[in-house]
Design an enzyme around this catalytic site. Structure first.
Site, PDB file in Angstrom:
ATOM      1  N   SER A 105      40.963  43.818  44.231  1.00  0.00           N
ATOM      2  CA  SER A 105      40.646  42.556  43.575  1.00  0.00           C
ATOM      3  C   SER A 105      40.232  41.546  44.631  1.00  0.00           C
ATOM      4  O   SER A 105      40.902  41.410  45.667  1.00  0.00           O
ATOM      5  CB  SER A 105      41.857  42.026  42.803  1.00  0.00           C
ATOM      6  OG  SER A 105      41.574  40.779  42.205  1.00  0.00           O
ATOM      7  N   HIS A 119      34.836  36.362  41.357  1.00  0.00           N
ATOM      8  CA  HIS A 119      35.945  37.286  41.107  1.00  0.00           C
ATOM      9  C   HIS A 119      35.353  38.668  40.915  1.00  0.00           C
ATOM     10  O   HIS A 119      34.369  38.842  40.180  1.00  0.00           O
ATOM     11  CB  HIS A 119      36.717  36.867  39.859  1.00  0.00           C
ATOM     12  CG  HIS A 119      37.592  37.950  39.294  1.00  0.00           C
ATOM     13  ND1 HIS A 119      37.324  38.582  38.101  1.00  0.00           N
ATOM     14  CD2 HIS A 119      38.717  38.517  39.785  1.00  0.00           C
ATOM     15  CE1 HIS A 119      38.259  39.486  37.853  1.00  0.00           C
ATOM     16  NE2 HIS A 119      39.105  39.473  38.870  1.00  0.00           N
ATOM     17  N   ASN A 121      36.767  42.951  40.543  1.00  0.00           N
ATOM     18  CA  ASN A 121      37.955  43.782  40.392  1.00  0.00           C
ATOM     19  C   ASN A 121      37.547  45.185  39.972  1.00  0.00           C
ATOM     20  O   ASN A 121      36.661  45.349  39.125  1.00  0.00           O
ATOM     21  CB  ASN A 121      38.887  43.150  39.345  1.00  0.00           C
ATOM     22  CG  ASN A 121      40.064  44.048  38.991  1.00  0.00           C
ATOM     23  OD1 ASN A 121      39.992  44.820  38.054  1.00  0.00           O
ATOM     24  ND2 ASN A 121      41.129  43.928  39.756  1.00  0.00           N
ATOM     25  N   GLY A 272      55.508  42.655  40.217  1.00  0.00           N
ATOM     26  CA  GLY A 272      54.672  42.937  41.374  1.00  0.00           C
ATOM     27  C   GLY A 272      54.857  41.922  42.489  1.00  0.00           C
ATOM     28  O   GLY A 272      55.691  41.018  42.412  1.00  0.00           O
ATOM     29  N   ARG A 273      54.037  42.056  43.512  1.00  0.00           N
ATOM     30  CA  ARG A 273      54.143  41.200  44.690  1.00  0.00           C
ATOM     31  C   ARG A 273      53.496  39.846  44.377  1.00  0.00           C
ATOM     32  O   ARG A 273      52.275  39.724  44.292  1.00  0.00           O
ATOM     33  CB  ARG A 273      53.457  41.871  45.877  1.00  0.00           C
ATOM     34  CG  ARG A 273      53.578  41.103  47.184  1.00  0.00           C
ATOM     35  CD  ARG A 273      53.012  41.947  48.334  1.00  0.00           C
ATOM     36  NE  ARG A 273      53.175  41.255  49.590  1.00  0.00           N
ATOM     37  CZ  ARG A 273      52.254  40.463  50.140  1.00  0.00           C
ATOM     38  NH1 ARG A 273      51.117  40.249  49.503  1.00  0.00           N
ATOM     39  NH2 ARG A 273      52.468  39.887  51.308  1.00  0.00           N
TER      40      ARG A 273
END
Length: 316
Positions: A105, A119, A121, A272-273
């Site tokens: 991403s 953006h 992804n 998630g992180r």
């Protein structure tokens, strides 16, 4: 066989992360690069505790410089025992399936308001319901969020998107462009986040190798879609008025990401992180009650003319 195919995808995505970063550093040699490799459960200040649902790791590349106020290019490869709700909303038969996901991403927030935010992804999911064969699908795309749009930039962006799709069918660009328009629409504002591009999910309508070839076409065209626009606009002079408009419009970007974006929801729902998930947010942003661009201004014209779905290429 499935594992070998996944390894090929992982190798491509990791190489693409390096390629995108090198291209941006060449465009702005002053850019400072921060590299952050992480493993799930490591004793790292930016990594949540290891008792969450995810295992795996990734690599975050963050750029700051004269061109980019902040840019993040993230790769992750994670595994979990249960798919989060955001991933099973359209696939209820996969509820409680174990999964493996990998993706790249990129979100770039330039400093100059005349240079758009981008953006991009690409991702692969493989879910395995108990006692059944694995189910795989790809997703991703790219979209552009200009603050001061120019029509020739919009046309170039969408012509490149059409070129991405051309080898895979006459209707692919039309379908994925429409999907992007529908997805990146801020419902509570009744306006588009930007000028769109391509968006697709649940992609397994072709065989694995054809689907993989398609995401490679997307990934390989990202910089050729974006860099010509950057080169045309990065030298334009701006002042506090343009900067203020950029920061207010960035607020729309934040609203979309935190309310609607599936990737953000997936990351947060799966524990998630956090720092990698939220690096997509711009570093400077403004909100003010009742804010709107001044009537009759270029800024108001930008919103009225560009931030709504439209046929940029006048496809018949």
């Amino acid at each position: 066989m499935m594992q070998q195919q996944m390894n090929h995808v992982k190798e491509y995505l990791m190489g693409l992360q390096e390629q995108w970063c090198n291209t941006l550093q060449a465009e702005d040699p002053t850019a400072k690069l921060t590299e952050d490799k992480w493993q799930r459960g490591e004793n790292h200040p930016l990594t949540p505790a290891g008792e969450g649902t995810l295992k795996g790791g990734g690599r975050a590349l963050v750029l700051h410089g004269k061109l980019l106020e902040q840019g993040g290019i993230n790769f992750s490869h994670v595994m979990g025992e249960t798919l989060p709700a955001s991933a099973t909303a359209s696939r209820p038969e996969l509820t409680n399936a174990c999964f493996e996901a990998m993706g790249i991403s990129m979100v770039l927030h330039p400093l100059n308001p005349y240079v758009p935010t981008i953006h991009a992804n690409l991702r692969l999911f493989v879910a395995t319901p108990e006692g059944k064969d694995p189910v795989w699908w790809f997703g991703g795309g790219f979209d552009l969020t200009p603050y001061y749009p120019y029509m020739d930039d919009c046309i170039h962006w969408h012509q490149t998107a059409k070129n991405v799709c051309a080898p895979f069918g006459k209707d692919v660009y039309t379908r994925y462009k429409q999907w992007c328009d529908d997805y990146f629409f801020i419902q509570h504002r009744n306006e588009s986040r930007g000028i769109g591009g391509l968006f697709f999910d649940d992609l397994n309508e072709w065989d694995f190798e054809t689907c993989f070839a398609f995401i490679r076409s997307v990934g390989d065209h990202v910089m050729s879609a974006y860099l010509p626009i950057v080169k045309r606009r990065k030298g334009l002079v701006y002042g506090s008025k343009e900067r203020e408009f950029q920061c207010f419009r960035r607020g729309r970007y934040v609203e979309f990401n935190l309310v609607y974006d599936r990737g953000t929801l997936f990351g947060l729902q799966s524990n998630g992180r956090t720092e990698s998930i939220l690096v997509s947010l711009p570093p400077q942003v403004n909100w003010r009650y009742g804010w709107a661009p001044e009537a009759g201004s270029r800024e108001a014209s930008n919103v009225e003319k560009f931030f709504k779905p439209q046929d940029w290429l006048k496809i018949e």
